[in-house]
Design a protein around this motif. Structure first.
Motif, short mmCIF file in Angstrom:
data_model
loop_
_atom_site.label_atom_id
_atom_site.label_comp_id
_atom_site.label_asym_id
_atom_site.label_seq_id
_atom_site.Cartn_x
_atom_site.Cartn_y
_atom_site.Cartn_z
N ALA A 40 0.71 -2.03 0.30
CA ALA A 40 0.43 0.02 0.37
C ALA A 40 1.01 1.36 -0.31
O ALA A 40 1.05 2.08 -0.32
CB ALA A 40 -1.14 0.26 1.88
N THR A 41 2.02 1.08 0.69
CA THR A 41 2.75 2.18 1.00
C THR A 41 3.14 3.07 -0.96
O THR A 41 3.36 3.99 -1.00
CB THR A 41 3.67 2.18 2.07
N SER A 59 2.63 1.52 -4.17
CA SER A 59 1.45 1.86 -4.61
C SER A 59 0.93 3.26 -4.91
O SER A 59 0.76 3.74 -5.89
CB SER A 59 0.48 0.83 -4.66
N ALA A 60 0.65 3.50 -3.03
CA ALA A 60 0.47 4.65 -2.91
C ALA A 60 1.64 6.43 -3.29
O ALA A 60 1.08 6.79 -4.29
CB ALA A 60 -0.92 5.91 -2.07
N ALA A 115 -4.98 6.85 -9.13
CA ALA A 115 -5.95 6.51 -7.35
C ALA A 115 -6.21 5.58 -7.38
O ALA A 115 -5.76 4.73 -6.54
CB ALA A 115 -6.26 7.52 -7.46
N ALA A 165 -3.59 2.43 -6.93
CA ALA A 165 -3.21 2.59 -5.11
C ALA A 165 -4.43 1.60 -4.66
O ALA A 165 -4.30 0.74 -3.90
CB ALA A 165 -2.83 3.71 -4.55
N LEU A 166 -5.64 2.08 -5.12
CA LEU A 166 -6.55 1.25 -3.97
C LEU A 166 -6.41 0.10 -4.71
O LEU A 166 -7.05 -0.40 -3.73
CB LEU A 166 -7.95 1.89 -4.53
N GLY A 213 -3.75 -2.14 -2.51
CA GLY A 213 -4.06 -1.90 -0.77
C GLY A 213 -4.67 -2.73 -1.16
O GLY A 213 -4.64 -4.21 0.00
N TRP A 218 -0.90 3.77 2.54
CA TRP A 218 -1.72 5.20 1.57
C TRP A 218 -1.22 6.37 2.36
O TRP A 218 -1.13 6.77 1.40
CB TRP A 218 -3.40 4.77 1.63
N CYS A 219 -1.03 6.79 3.65
CA CYS A 219 -1.13 7.76 3.34
C CYS A 219 0.41 8.10 3.90
O CYS A 219 1.04 8.71 3.28
CB CYS A 219 -1.71 8.58 5.57
N ALA A 256 1.47 7.97 0.21
CA ALA A 256 1.63 9.75 -1.29
C ALA A 256 2.13 10.51 -0.32
O ALA A 256 2.33 11.26 -0.63
CB ALA A 256 -0.42 10.15 0.09
#
Length: 231
Positions: free
Chosen positions: A135-136, A138-139, A167, A170-171, A174, A192-193, A196
């Motif tokens: 997630a990290t 890909s975001a 977006a 990434a979604l 994740g 994700w946070c 980004a």
């Protein structure tokens, strides 16, 4: 117009996302309000599993690994760098691809959050769980590609489509981690946070929207104004 206002906005957004990631990490470790959604999300992922769907989910999850991310980044950054005659887009993309795994791995070691039970998972890596590395990464890549797309595309709808596609990438990556049982929902949200925030901070540092000095129409800055020098 100089790049200072743009950099300031990027850094403020990055700082806000870092704060949100920290809050999610604290919530996950303390069993707080958001982490109460972890078990329902895990159960939903298990309910959705099927022999037909799982191979596709594994393939989509693999898009968050470094080789695929490097290919996606190069596909966007290399043509833009050649067109602009500047290393900035390529350097920015390379930094994002390389830094994201290091940031997530370091944070995992600091927090040492256990992963979901291995007996109920289709994939169970041995390292800690928060934040999700997929997630990290890909975001971070999604935000980087969105930044590059906004600098390269002129039409509003084209920019919206590019940002939406990034977006979506990434979604999907994740969510595959929850389906596979490799991560909790809060791991993915934190990833994700974190990703980004990293991409925004690196954008502020490298300013990939700037081109070398040239005629007034040589380049366009992130905020839509012409960038004729590295101010």
């Amino acid at each position: 117009m100089t790049g200072a206002p743009v950099r300031r906005r990027l850094l403020l957004a990055a700082a806000g996302l870092v704060g949100l990631a920290a809050a999610l990490g604290a919530d996950a470790l303390s069993g707080g309000l958001v982490s109460r959604l972890d078990e329902p999300a895990k159960a939903l992922g298990e309910q959705l599993r099927s022999p037909a769907l799982t191979p596709a989910v594994r393939l989509l999850s693999d898009l968050g690994t470094t080789p695929y991310r490097a290919l996606l980044a190069a596909a966007v950054a290399v043509p833009l760098a050649l067109h602009r005659s500047t290393w900035r887009p390529l350097g920015y993309a390379a930094l994002v691809v390389a830094a994201a795994p290091a940031v997530s791995a370091t944070t995992k070691r600091l927090l040492e959050r256990p992963r979901p039970p291995a007996s109920e998972a289709l994939e169970h890596p041995l390292d800690p769980s928060f934040p999700s590395g997929h997630a990290t990464a890909s975001a971070a890549l999604a935000v980087a590609l969105a930044v590059l797309a906004v600098t390269a595309l002129r039409g509003s709808w084209a920019r919206v489509a590019a940002v939406a596609a990034a977006a979506g990438f990434a979604l999907v990556v994740g969510l595959t981690r929850i389906y596979l049982g490799a991560h909790w929902l809060t791991d993915v949200l934190g990833g994700w946070c974190t990703g980004a925030a990293l991409a925004l901070a690196l954008a502020a540092a490298t300013r990939p929207w700037l081109s070398p000095p040239g005629p007034p129409d040589a380049s366009t800055s992130l905020d839509g104004s012409h960038a004729v020098k590295d101010a």
